[in-house]
Design a protein around this motif. Structure first.
Motif, PDB file in Angstrom:
ATOM      1  N   ARG A 182      18.799  67.469  45.256  1.00 57.90           N
ATOM      2  CA  ARG A 182      18.761  67.455  42.846  1.00 57.90           C
ATOM      3  C   ARG A 182      17.617  67.381  43.058  1.00 57.90           C
ATOM      4  NH1 ARG A 182      20.752  61.539  42.316  1.00 57.90           N
ATOM      5  NH2 ARG A 182      18.815  60.207  42.865  1.00 57.90           N
ATOM      6  N   GLU A 183      17.542  67.896  41.447  1.00 62.86           N
ATOM      7  CA  GLU A 183      16.557  67.829  40.701  1.00 62.86           C
ATOM      8  C   GLU A 183      16.285  66.227  39.865  1.00 62.86           C
ATOM      9  OE1 GLU A 183      13.932  71.185  39.753  1.00 62.86           O
ATOM     10  OE2 GLU A 183      16.022  71.656  40.052  1.00 62.86           O
ATOM     11  N   ASN A 184      15.308  65.493  39.401  1.00 62.24           N
ATOM     12  CA  ASN A 184      15.497  64.875  38.226  1.00 62.24           C
ATOM     13  C   ASN A 184      14.305  64.449  37.022  1.00 62.24           C
ATOM     14  OD1 ASN A 184      13.915  63.330  39.877  1.00 62.24           O
ATOM     15  ND2 ASN A 184      14.766  62.436  40.460  1.00 62.24           N
ATOM     16  N   GLU A 231      23.442  71.521  46.640  1.00 58.75           N
ATOM     17  CA  GLU A 231      23.073  70.780  45.383  1.00 58.75           C
ATOM     18  C   GLU A 231      23.692  69.543  45.400  1.00 58.75           C
ATOM     19  OE1 GLU A 231      21.516  71.407  41.273  1.00 58.75           O
ATOM     20  OE2 GLU A 231      22.817  73.103  42.205  1.00 58.75           O
ATOM     21  N   ALA A 232      23.532  68.576  45.405  1.00 58.34           N
ATOM     22  CA  ALA A 232      24.351  67.272  45.209  1.00 58.34           C
ATOM     23  C   ALA A 232      24.703  66.496  43.658  1.00 58.34           C
ATOM     24  CB  ALA A 232      24.089  66.153  45.897  1.00 58.34           C
ATOM     25  N   GLY A 233      23.824  67.045  42.600  1.00 62.77           N
ATOM     26  CA  GLY A 233      23.601  66.615  40.937  1.00 62.77           C
ATOM     27  C   GLY A 233      23.973  65.214  40.898  1.00 62.77           C
ATOM     28  N   ARG A 234      24.449  65.439  40.579  1.00 60.94           N
ATOM     29  CA  ARG A 234      24.606  63.547  39.934  1.00 60.94           C
ATOM     30  C   ARG A 234      25.712  62.708  40.763  1.00 60.94           C
ATOM     31  NH1 ARG A 234      21.386  62.202  35.664  1.00 60.94           N
ATOM     32  NH2 ARG A 234      20.826  64.138  34.234  1.00 60.94           N
ATOM     33  N   ARG A 235      26.120  62.838  41.869  1.00 58.73           N
ATOM     34  CA  ARG A 235      26.785  61.729  42.576  1.00 58.73           C
ATOM     35  C   ARG A 235      26.177  61.177  43.238  1.00 58.73           C
ATOM     36  NH1 ARG A 235      29.858  67.849  44.257  1.00 58.73           N
ATOM     37  NH2 ARG A 235      27.619  68.084  44.558  1.00 58.73           N
ATOM     38  N   TRP A 277      18.300  58.595  47.456  1.00 60.74           N
ATOM     39  CA  TRP A 277      16.896  59.488  47.597  1.00 60.74           C
ATOM     40  C   TRP A 277      15.478  59.621  47.458  1.00 60.74           C
ATOM     41  CZ3 TRP A 277      19.933  63.562  46.774  1.00 60.74           C
ATOM     42  CH2 TRP A 277      20.673  63.323  46.349  1.00 60.74           C
TER      43      TRP A 277
END
Length: 132
Positions: free
Chosen positions: A30-32, A105-109, A123
């Motif tokens: 994921r990207e943050n 891609e996991a997204g926000r999960r 993470w």
């Protein structure tokens, strides 16, 4: 036994699995606000950090196995993305093992460790993942 079709992506070309033991898994990402993060899992049985993965069930394809194992181990439903290089190694028994991986891609999960095979998740940056 069905596996998966040959796959190619940016210089990667796996024609077909050829080891006695086959497994599949994913590298969740994921990207943050800080950049790219990768999800690693802790396996208490081996006291190591790894990616979600596992052995094929009878009649299962490699992609199906990767998705199933990720859901079972950390409760994270994923859609497979780009194929990643497979790894080959020899088990202590002398048997060859091969693990096929995909990015996902996991997204926000958020993951939920199953408490058996996996007791923790983290993470981390790619550099931290390499160190662990």
């Amino acid at each position: 036994m069905p596996y998966a079709a040959a796959r190619s992506a940016a210089g990667l070309h796996d024609t077909h699995p050829d080891s006695a033991v086959l497994a599949a898994g994913v590298l969740p990402w994921r990207e943050n606000g800080r950049g790219l993060e990768l999800l690693i899992i802790h396996r208490p049985r081996y006291d190591d950090w790894s990616w979600p993965k596992g052995k094929l069930d009878e009649g299962e394809t490699l992609p199906e196995c990767a998705v199933r194992e990720t859901l079972e181990e950390i409760g994270l439903p994923v859609t497979l993305g780009l194929p990643l290089p497979s790894i080959h190694y020899t088990l202590n028994s002398g048997t060859s093992k091969e693990v096929w991986y995909w990015a996902a891609e996991a997204g926000r999960r958020e993951p939920t460790p199953d408490g058996g095979e996996v007791d923790r998740t983290a993470w981390v940056t790619p550099e931290e993942a390499r160190q662990r």
